[in-house]
Motif scaffolding. Structure first.
Motif, PDB file in Angstrom:
ATOM      1  N   VAL A  18     -38.832   5.497 -53.699  1.00 51.71           N
ATOM      2  CA  VAL A  18     -37.729   6.439 -53.536  1.00 51.71           C
ATOM      3  C   VAL A  18     -37.661   7.412 -54.706  1.00 51.71           C
ATOM      4  N   ASN A  19     -38.085   6.973 -55.885  1.00 52.06           N
ATOM      5  CA  ASN A  19     -38.090   7.890 -57.025  1.00 52.06           C
ATOM      6  C   ASN A  19     -39.164   8.962 -56.866  1.00 52.06           C
ATOM      7  N   ILE A  20     -40.354   8.554 -56.407  1.00 51.99           N
ATOM      8  CA  ILE A  20     -41.463   9.505 -56.294  1.00 51.99           C
ATOM      9  C   ILE A  20     -41.260  10.462 -55.124  1.00 51.99           C
ATOM     10  N   TYR A  21     -40.859   9.942 -53.984  1.00 52.24           N
ATOM     11  CA  TYR A  21     -40.803  10.750 -52.770  1.00 52.24           C
ATOM     12  C   TYR A  21     -39.455  11.408 -52.524  1.00 52.24           C
ATOM     13  N   PHE A  41     -36.363  11.420 -55.336  1.00 58.13           N
ATOM     14  CA  PHE A  41     -35.697  11.915 -56.534  1.00 58.13           C
ATOM     15  C   PHE A  41     -36.530  12.951 -57.284  1.00 58.13           C
ATOM     16  N   GLN A  42     -37.841  12.750 -57.341  1.00 60.79           N
ATOM     17  CA  GLN A  42     -38.682  13.719 -58.053  1.00 60.79           C
ATOM     18  C   GLN A  42     -38.668  15.082 -57.362  1.00 60.79           C
ATOM     19  N   LYS A  43     -38.609  15.091 -56.036  1.00 62.63           N
ATOM     20  CA  LYS A  43     -38.580  16.356 -55.297  1.00 62.63           C
ATOM     21  C   LYS A  43     -37.249  17.076 -55.460  1.00 62.63           C
ATOM     22  N   GLU A  44     -36.191  16.321 -55.683  1.00 61.58           N
ATOM     23  CA  GLU A  44     -34.864  16.909 -55.848  1.00 61.58           C
ATOM     24  C   GLU A  44     -34.452  16.945 -57.313  1.00 61.58           C
ATOM     25  N   LYS A  45     -35.424  16.923 -58.181  1.00 60.95           N
ATOM     26  CA  LYS A  45     -35.139  16.815 -59.609  1.00 60.95           C
ATOM     27  C   LYS A  45     -34.410  18.046 -60.142  1.00 60.95           C
ATOM     28  N   LEU A  97     -37.101   5.807 -62.903  1.00 57.72           N
ATOM     29  CA  LEU A  97     -38.514   5.492 -62.752  1.00 57.72           C
ATOM     30  C   LEU A  97     -38.989   4.530 -63.834  1.00 57.72           C
ATOM     31  N   VAL A  98     -38.558   4.750 -65.069  1.00 56.75           N
ATOM     32  CA  VAL A  98     -38.969   3.874 -66.175  1.00 56.75           C
ATOM     33  C   VAL A  98     -38.457   2.452 -65.960  1.00 56.75           C
ATOM     34  N   GLU A 152     -32.597  11.618 -48.231  1.00 54.19           N
ATOM     35  CA  GLU A 152     -33.579  11.099 -47.293  1.00 54.19           C
ATOM     36  C   GLU A 152     -33.143   9.705 -46.830  1.00 54.19           C
ATOM     37  N   PRO A 153     -33.600   9.276 -45.634  1.00 53.00           N
ATOM     38  CA  PRO A 153     -33.284   7.902 -45.196  1.00 53.00           C
ATOM     39  C   PRO A 153     -33.794   6.834 -46.158  1.00 53.00           C
ATOM     40  N   LEU A 154     -34.908   7.112 -46.830  1.00 50.76           N
ATOM     41  CA  LEU A 154     -35.447   6.147 -47.782  1.00 50.76           C
ATOM     42  C   LEU A 154     -34.463   5.881 -48.911  1.00 50.76           C
TER      43      LEU A 154
END
Length: 208
Positions: free
Chosen positions: A40-43, A45-49, A61-62, A128-130
């Motif tokens: 969920v962080n990669i797909y 949160f990172q896109k909505e950063k 993520l850490v 996102e649903p994820l």
């Protein structure tokens, strides 16, 4: 949670079904939570950063990566140890290993990441649903960790109080000795020990 999982396992076994061992289920559950958190962080949160707080996304993520490593090499090993050698150790030893394994996941990843995901949801809503799946899974893991740690704490505090302040064990031992002598036909004299009385009432093992 382990109690209900064990109950379902026994019910399933009586009906011809086969369910996973509750301890193994918890171990796999926590491991899957780490993987969902990284995904969920990669797909998401990172896109909505850009519209989310950068430091929250990076910390999320850490925590997931660091928690995954610690749980993989320490926490899951303790849980699996309790499962693999459950017939070779005392119940107390087995419970301690399971509690420590769950507590590692709760302290390092579940609780702080749940706060971060709640904060991100409060600021940006569902993206996102994820994200909804991850938040649901992590909330269940937090409930599992809180209930496990709370029950372990309550058990240890009650054991300490019983061992240090309660004298009912001595009274019950004396009552059991008198009952055994009576069953074997041994005549006992009248009980005149003042330690058996509290406030004029015979003390039969109840704490006052």
């Amino acid at each position: 949670v382990l109690y209900w999982l064990l109950l379902l396992t026994k019910m399933g076994a009586s009906n011809g079904c086969r369910y996973p061992d509750p301890v193994l289920f918890v171990m796999y559950w926590l491991m899957v939570n780490f993987l969902i958190g990284v995904a969920v962080n990669i797909y998401v949160f990172q896109k909505e950063k850009e519209r989310l707080r950068d430091w929250l996304v990076d910390m999320h993520l850490v925590l997931n990566l660091f928690g995954f490593l610690v749980y993989t090499f320490v926490g899951s090993a303790l849980v699996f140890w309790a499962y693999r050698y459950k017939y070779h150790m005392f119940t107390n030893e087995r419970r301690i290993r399971i509690v420590i394994g769950i507590a590692i996941s709760f302290v390092i990843r579940d609780f702080p990441c749940a706060i971060i995901e709640l904060k991100l949801f409060w600021e940006a809503g569902w993206v996102e649903p994820l994200q909804f799946i991850s938040f649901t899974f992590i909330c269940i893991s937090v409930l599992l960790g809180v209930s496990t740690i709370w029950l372990e704490y309550s058990w240890r505090v009650s054991y300490f109080i019983e061992k240090k302040y309660d004298d009912s064990r001595y009274t019950w031992a004396q009552n059991g000795e008198r009952l055994s002598n009576h069953q074997h036909g041994t005549v006992q004299h009248a009980d005149t020990d003042p330690m058996r009385y509290k406030g004029g009432i015979r003390h039969l093992g109840y704490s006052h």
